[in-house]
Design an enzyme around this catalytic site. Structure first.
Site, PDB file in Angstrom:
ATOM      1  N   ILE A  30       3.798 -10.144  -6.939  1.00  0.00           N
ATOM      2  CA  ILE A  30       4.375 -10.105  -8.293  1.00  0.00           C
ATOM      3  C   ILE A  30       5.619 -10.998  -8.392  1.00  0.00           C
ATOM      4  CG2 ILE A  30       5.966  -8.151  -8.018  1.00  0.00           C
ATOM      5  CD1 ILE A  30       4.677  -6.950 -10.564  1.00  0.00           C
ATOM      6  N   HIS A  77       1.441  -4.815   4.967  1.00  0.00           N
ATOM      7  CA  HIS A  77       0.863  -5.935   4.212  1.00  0.00           C
ATOM      8  C   HIS A  77       1.167  -7.236   4.928  1.00  0.00           C
ATOM      9  CE1 HIS A  77       4.834  -4.800   2.637  1.00  0.00           C
ATOM     10  NE2 HIS A  77       5.071  -6.094   2.494  1.00  0.00           N
TER      11      HIS A  77
END
Ligand code: AMP
Length: 114
Positions: free
Chosen positions: A30, A100
């Site tokens: 994002i 991640h």
């Protein structure tokens, strides 16, 4: 513990998903730090790389690297190269405690990192 990434896996919040397998999901960061900035996550909850052990997670980690290479090819950055990063714990600046892999590319990176 469930994080915002569990909500992305469960489609409770939107994300720009670029790749999905039975075990792995990949979506655009994002707040991108490079022209290509994609997060590759396992669907199971593992807080950070510190909880990884080869015996239990070797297959899953291998799949995450396969996905990273596949996406790098799709994004046209495979030949020029890219960076894969796991921020692990406070000193590394980890913000989301669902492991991640950052896939960063499309520009040249400096070393050592800041
Ligand atoms: P880290 O500092 O390694 O924990 O990285 C967490 C990353 O997740 C940051 O680069 C954030 O920009 C990214 N991030 C946080 N929330 C979202 C979201 N809802 N969708 C996509 N990326 C996100």
């Amino acid at each position: 513990m469930a994080t915002i990434f569990s909500k992305i896996i469960n489609r409770e919040i939107p994300a720009d998903i670029v790749y999905e397998t039975e075990n792995v999901l990949a979506f655009r960061d994002i707040n991108p730090q490079a022209p290509v900035h994609i997060l590759i996550i396992p669907k199971i909850e593992i807080p950070s790389a510190r909880e990884i052990n080869g015996k239990e997670h070797g297959q899953l980690l291998g799949e995450m690297f396969d996905v990273a290479n596949e996406i790098a090819k799709k994004e046209g950055i495979f030949e020029e190269g890219f960076r894969l990063v796991f921020n692990s714990g406070p000193n590394a600046g980890q913000e989301v405690y669902h492991i991640h892999m950052h896939l960063l590319g499309g520009r040249k990176f400096k070393w050592p990192p800041g």
